[in-house]
Design a protein around this motif. Structure first.
Motif, short mmCIF file in Angstrom:
data_model
loop_
_atom_site.label_atom_id
_atom_site.label_comp_id
_atom_site.label_asym_id
_atom_site.label_seq_id
_atom_site.Cartn_x
_atom_site.Cartn_y
_atom_site.Cartn_z
N ILE B 409 10.70 -85.39 -5.26
CA ILE B 409 9.49 -84.59 -5.48
C ILE B 409 9.01 -84.85 -6.90
CG2 ILE B 409 8.59 -82.21 -5.57
CD1 ILE B 409 9.56 -82.89 -2.82
N VAL B 410 7.70 -84.91 -7.07
CA VAL B 410 7.16 -85.08 -8.42
C VAL B 410 6.33 -83.85 -8.78
CG1 VAL B 410 7.00 -87.57 -8.14
CG2 VAL B 410 4.97 -86.17 -7.73
N SER B 411 6.27 -83.56 -10.09
CA SER B 411 5.28 -82.58 -10.50
C SER B 411 4.09 -83.38 -11.03
CB SER B 411 5.80 -81.60 -11.54
OG SER B 411 6.87 -82.13 -12.24
N ALA B 412 2.95 -83.07 -10.45
CA ALA B 412 1.76 -83.86 -10.75
C ALA B 412 0.71 -83.01 -11.45
CB ALA B 412 1.18 -84.42 -9.45
N GLU B 413 -0.02 -83.64 -12.34
CA GLU B 413 -1.16 -82.97 -12.97
C GLU B 413 -2.40 -83.81 -12.70
OE1 GLU B 413 0.80 -80.61 -16.68
OE2 GLU B 413 -0.16 -82.53 -17.10
N LEU B 427 -6.82 -82.52 -0.53
CA LEU B 427 -6.02 -83.75 -0.47
C LEU B 427 -4.55 -83.45 -0.73
CD1 LEU B 427 -5.72 -86.91 -0.44
CD2 LEU B 427 -6.22 -86.84 -2.88
N CYS B 428 -4.29 -82.66 -1.76
CA CYS B 428 -2.90 -82.34 -2.11
C CYS B 428 -2.21 -81.55 -0.99
CB CYS B 428 -2.84 -81.56 -3.41
SG CYS B 428 -3.33 -82.56 -4.83
N GLN B 429 -2.97 -80.67 -0.36
CA GLN B 429 -2.40 -79.91 0.76
C GLN B 429 -2.04 -80.86 1.90
OE1 GLN B 429 -2.44 -76.61 -1.33
NE2 GLN B 429 -1.65 -76.53 0.74
N GLU B 430 -2.96 -81.78 2.20
CA GLU B 430 -2.72 -82.76 3.26
C GLU B 430 -1.46 -83.56 2.98
OE1 GLU B 430 -6.08 -85.35 3.53
OE2 GLU B 430 -7.44 -83.69 4.03
N ARG B 431 -1.23 -83.80 1.70
CA ARG B 431 -0.05 -84.59 1.31
C ARG B 431 1.17 -83.71 1.06
NH1 ARG B 431 -1.46 -89.94 0.20
NH2 ARG B 431 -3.47 -90.27 1.17
N ARG B 432 1.19 -82.58 1.69
CA ARG B 432 2.34 -81.67 1.62
C ARG B 432 2.58 -81.16 0.19
NH1 ARG B 432 7.32 -83.82 2.98
NH2 ARG B 432 6.74 -86.01 2.80
N GLY B 433 1.51 -80.99 -0.56
CA GLY B 433 1.65 -80.51 -1.93
C GLY B 433 1.95 -79.03 -2.01
N ARG B 434 2.62 -78.63 -3.08
CA ARG B 434 2.86 -77.21 -3.33
C ARG B 434 2.10 -76.85 -4.59
NH1 ARG B 434 8.53 -76.75 -4.49
NH2 ARG B 434 8.91 -77.35 -2.35
N TYR B 435 1.16 -75.95 -4.43
CA TYR B 435 0.28 -75.59 -5.56
C TYR B 435 1.04 -74.81 -6.62
CZ TYR B 435 -3.60 -73.31 -7.99
OH TYR B 435 -4.45 -72.84 -8.95
N LEU B 446 -7.32 -78.60 -14.86
CA LEU B 446 -6.08 -79.34 -14.73
C LEU B 446 -5.30 -78.67 -13.60
CD1 LEU B 446 -4.45 -81.65 -16.14
CD2 LEU B 446 -3.21 -79.81 -17.30
N ILE B 447 -5.22 -79.39 -12.48
CA ILE B 447 -4.59 -78.80 -11.29
C ILE B 447 -3.13 -79.26 -11.26
CG2 ILE B 447 -4.76 -78.51 -8.80
CD1 ILE B 447 -7.59 -79.69 -8.98
N LYS B 448 -2.23 -78.35 -11.05
CA LYS B 448 -0.81 -78.70 -11.03
C LYS B 448 -0.24 -78.53 -9.63
CE LYS B 448 -0.34 -77.43 -15.83
NZ LYS B 448 0.09 -76.39 -16.77
#
Lengths: 389, 604
Positions: B409-413, B427-435, B446-448
């Motif tokens: 898992i990466v933390s992305a900004e 897009l981040c949700q589609e890619r299984r992102g956790r807000y 700046l979205i994390k």
């Protein structure tokens, strides 16, 4: 001209003019004015005359005027060229002398000139008996115009006539195609020979552009195949034999010239873009009209001396266009080894998948494409490009 | 030595977001300091690989030494240490920064601060560097220098009111930058008489000199003949040459002492022995401790690489060997695929690194490659207590033997203007992102997010760009491993499994991805004499299917006037096409089919 002739030669003469370019046409041809036509025809005469010294040992078995539309130039030119050929070349008594013509470009009187000039076979570019289809192809004639021309042709005494037909045209249905076939077969007398091609959308044509833009309403694959099978079925019922992938003839009326290409007979082409094969050397004239007019005898391009491998692969991929296929005996005579020896693997592969078969006639063995193989001939032919020697 | 006075040395780097003008400014600094004439310069001196120049990215860090005569009349040695500009090379960036005493922050006067700007500035501040900003591209009509200055002060919190306003492209106000380097970047410290302690920030392989180590001397002195030791790898060699790099070439010198930046050669054969971040010391008089911060670089992304022509396997092996001499972060080991034959499983820092290696293999070594879908390293915990690090999907154990699996898992900004926040979050949700959260600045955010690495290695960056009209910028850090519901998606062509097309995917996206792969393959696989089913399967269960219809017609057009040559060319083309195919069972699959499934456009 009298001389002991040992070798056979076919002559192809290219007339690169037409009244209007058809929408599917990718041949070297364009409309032109009278001055350009005159200049070209004069150059053509020069080429034919000057090159004749290279062919003193050959007997000409076939002459073919193609194009373009040979009838787009004054018939007088055809007469002159025929006269020149007789003076400079040894023409066999029974030579086949074909001229292509398009309906609507000739008068009744023209036909008598062609007949007198020695033309003994005509190939008529009908393509379809349906006027709508003709229009969609960008042809200049109607079926009615064709009928008129056909009458002139027969009245002038031509007894060996080919009619070109096309299937797979935009908007064409199997039913409409059958009507075209039947109309042509109902002609009195019916043509001795029928060339039936499927439309191939070639790059660089207006059709290709329309195809890319999805504007060309081609029949579905199923319909296209249905028409293709219909051709064979209907023509065979009417006494025509399929002797080549796309050509059908009444017995004894097969086109010598066309067949000659597949059997790799010697031929020399005159005019721009004309291809030649002489004693296993292939060469082509350049395609530029102006250059040709200035210097018609120094246009040779792409000269290729064929190696044994080249000849072998040509023998196969050209020979297989003939329905009777490639003679194993002729192969042995030419190459001194068996066909099996050189192409055993490929033959086995395609016999196993049902695309090639062996058959014999009067004890002579042949390799030919099966019906299924004829449908996908490229697929098979491509495998013969690399002989194992 | 003329310049041993530490107070006259400035070791610095330039940090910037991609395209903000870092390399152009570097060129101007080198130009204005006079070691190179304009004519000698090939547009960008630092980026000396052709590929780097084309992509506008600096791949390998390097250093350049120039001499500047300041307005105070003194001559200063500038050591400009270039840093790579991409997240794949974060560790290399951090080591380059560790070799500096200060940094110039270049910010585009029109674009303002971007995600990478922040990431790099924070990295520089983490290394206790003095950072001063420079506002570039002030000649652009859309330039808003004052807004950008305010933004720098607000967001980063560094003084920016007196930042030089420049145009690196036009050479405008470059002197201000040079003076600021002298004034604002501290001189190095360190004692030349202490035991040697030097930081490796880059190493390159040269076929004449062997490995050339670029390093910063923290303490002590090194000269020709010193036996040096790399403290992490343990490699030992005698120094053959020391010197510095300037004006496009190597300049040997007597010795290098504390505070200086330069190179060492010591007939070392492999860059693996000179790992970036390692400490060089004197074998006879070693320093007490290595410098902090060294870590072994691990590959994050793996894929199979196969020569398109099986006979070129030895060539590929040789090429990889050579590339590895220069790139310690490239890993490879031989593997065999039923579909693709002999090849290598290669490990990379990230997707960009993968693409660069692939292009170099194709361009510099003239190899035609088939690559399989890139994947990450999954941890497979088996029921028998064993743990496998899986880099090749084909080696996944039977599901019955798997207890659970974990993925990185990466933390992305992601920095983006406000109008695109919605589509980027989608897009981040589609890619299984956790807000995780969002910070606002002016009209931007700046979205994390936390995202699975395997969701961003395919085409995330492209998707990000297209959904933000090119405005979004992106940076990430590896956070760790987490348990995840993962499955292996297999592709069956004519009912045979094609190992090279298998990959690991989250169970919830298996159906979508399987369906799209089947559709894509259907377009890529030519018709055969028989019908070919293309199926996607998970654990033996078919989840999607397409069919390549049987070939019904393949006939040449009318052959006119005996023009055989053209027909022959067509047949030859067909023949060549066949040669570029891979035989799987009785189906011939074009090489490009293997690659076409790599980039499945998410929106179609």
């Amino acid at each position: 001209m009298k001389k002991e002739c040992v070798k056979e030669l076919m002559i192809y003469i290219h007339i690169p003019f037409c009244v209007r370019k058809c929408l599917y046409c990718d041949f070297l041809s364009a409309p032109a004015d009278d001055a350009a036509k005159k200049a070209y025809m004069e150059a053509l005469c020069r080429e034919i005359h000057e090159k004749s010294r290279d062919y003193r040992d050959y007997e000409v078995s076939s002459i073919f005027f193609g194009g373009g539309t040979p009838t787009a130039v004054d018939p007088e030119w055809i007469r002159q060229i025929m006269q020149l050929l007789r003076e400079d070349y040894h023409i066999a008594e029974d030579a086949e002398i074909t001229m292509e013509m398009n309906p609507g470009t000739v008068s009744q009187k023209d036909m008598t000139v062609y007949a007198a000039a020695g033309i003994n076979r005509l190939s008529m570019g009908l393509q379809s008996a349906c006027n709508e289809e003709l229009k969609s192809l960008g042809r200049i004639h109607t079926y009615e115009k064709f009928l008129e021309t056909y009458t002139y042709v027969r009245e002038a005494g031509f007894a060996n006539v080919n009619v070109d037909l096309m299937s797979g045209l935009p908007g064409q249905t199997p039913q409409k195609y059958r009507e075209s076939l039947e109309k042509v077969l109902g002609l009195i007398p019916p043509p001795e020979h029928i060339s039936a091609y499927s439309l191939i959308v070639e790059e660089g044509t207006p059709f290709y552009k329309a195809y890319e833009e999805d504007r060309l309403m081609l029949p579905t694959e199923e319909e296209e195949r249905e028409m293709y099978y219909l051709t064979k079925q209907v023509l065979e019922q009417h006494g025509y034999d399929r002797y080549e992938i796309s050509n059908y003839a009444k017995p004894g009326k097969e086109c010598k010239h066309n067949t000659g290409y597949w059997y790799r007979r010697n031929y020399v082409g005159f005019g721009i873009g004309a291809a030649s094969l002489v004693d296993n050397v292939r060469f082509t004239n350049g395609r530029d009209l102006e250059t040709y007019i200035n210097n018609p005898c120094e246009m040779m391009e792409d000269k290729e001396i064929l190696s044994t491998e080249d000849r072998m692969s040509e023998t196969m991929f050209l020979g297989l266009r003939m329905v009777s296929g490639v003679s194993e005996k002729a192969w042995m005579e030419e190459y001194g080894r068996s066909l099996q020896d050189v192409f055993g693997d490929v033959l086995q592969k395609h016999m196993e998948n049902g695309l090639l078969e062996q058959w014999s006639e009067n004890g002579e063995g042949f390799i030919r494409l099966t019906d299924k193989g004829l449908d996908v001939s490229n697929y098979v032919m491509a495998d013969f490009l690399e002989p194992k020697i | 030595m003329a310049y041993t006075d530490q107070s006259k040395i400035r070791n610095f780097c330039i940090v910037a977001h991609i395209d903000h003008g870092k390399s152009t400014l570097a060129d101007r600094i080198i130009e204005k300091t006079g070691l190179l004439t304009s004519r000698e310069m090939q547009a960008q001196v630092l980026d000396n690989m052709e590929l780097e120049r084309e992509r506008g990215i600096t791949i390998k860090a390097q250093s350049v030494r120039t001499v500047y005569k300041a307005k105070d009349g003194e001559e200063y040695i500038f050591n400009l240490i270039d840093t790579p500009g991409h997240v794949d090379f974060n560790y290399e960036v951090s080591r380059s920064l560790a070799a500096c005493d200060g940094a110039i922050l270049v910010v585009d006067a029109a674009q303002g601060i971007e995600a990478q700007t922040l990431a790099n500035v924070y990295l520089a501040l983490d290394h206790d560097l003095d950072v001063f900003p420079v506002i570039n591209k002030i000649d652009l009509p859309s330039a808003e220098p004052q807004r950008v200055i305010d933004e720098i002060e607000d967001v980063i919190g560094i003084e920016a009111q007196d930042a030089p306003l420049i145009s690196a492209k036009n050479g405008l106000n470059i002197e201000d930058v040079l003076e600021a380097i002298v004034e604002k970047i501290p001189a190095p410290k360190g004692d030349p008489n202490k035991p040697l302690q030097a930081l490796i920030f880059d190493s390159v392989y040269d076929s004449y000199k062997g490995v050339i180590i670029f390093r910063r001397i923290m303490e002590g002195t090194v000269k020709k003949g010193t036996t040096i030791r790399m403290m992490a790898t343990g490699a030992k060699e005698e120094v053959v040459e020391v010197g510095y790099f300037g004006a496009g070439q190597f300049h040997p010198c007597e010795e290098l002492s504390a505070g200086m930046v330069g190179y060492i050669t010591a007939s070392i054969k492999n860059v693996k022995d000179t790992a970036v971040g390692d400490t060089v010391t004197d074998d006879k008089n070693p320093c007490a401790e290595p410098l902090p911060g060294y870590k072994k670089v691990n590959s994050m992304v793996y894929c199979g690489m196969y020569p398109a022509d099986g006979a070129k396997y030895p060539d590929l092996r040789d090429a990889l060997e050579k590339l590895q001499l220069n790139d310690a972060s490239l890993n490879y080991e031989p593997e065999t695929s039923i579909a693709l034959g002999f090849g290598f499983r290669c490990g990379f820092l990230g997707l960009l690194h993968l693409e660069i290696i692939q292009e170099r293999l194709e361009r510099e070594y003239n190899l035609d490659l088939v690559t399989t879908a890139p994947g990450v390293i999954y941890k497979v915990f088996k029921t028998n207590g064993e743990m496998i690090e899986l880099t090749n999907p084909s080696n996944l154990p039977d599901p019955s033997e798997i207890e659970h699996m974990e993925e990185p898992i990466v933390s992305a900004e992601i920095m983006v203007t406000q109008e695109f926040i919605g589509s980027i979050m989608e897009l981040c949700q589609e890619r299984r992102g956790r807000y995780l959260g969002m910070d606002y600045m002016e009209n931007r955010a700046l979205i994390k997010y936390e995202l699975p690495l395997n969701e961003i290695i395919y085409d995330f960056f492209d998707a990000l760009k297209s959904r933000s009209k090119g405005y979004a910028s992106f940076d990430y850090d590896i956070k760790g491993y987490e348990e995840s519901k993962l499955v292996k998606l297999d592709i069956l062509i004519n009912r045979e499994e094609v190992d090279a097309l298998s990959f690991i995917v989250h169970a919830d996206s298996a159906y979508e991805r399987g369906r799209r792969m089947c559709e894509r393959l259907k377009d890529e696989i030519p018709r055969h004499l028989f019908e070919i089913p293309i199926q996607a399967a998970v654990g033996g269960k078919i989840i999607a299917r397409e069919t390549v219809k049987a070939m019904r017609k393949d006939v040449l057009a009318k052959c006119y006037g005996g023009d055989i040559t053209r027909k022959k060319k067509l047949l030859e083309k067909q023949k060549e096409g066949k040669k570029r195919m891979r035989q799987v069972g009785n189906v011939e699959i074009p090489q490009k089919a293997f690659m076409s499934v790599l980039k499945l456009d998410e929106r179609n």
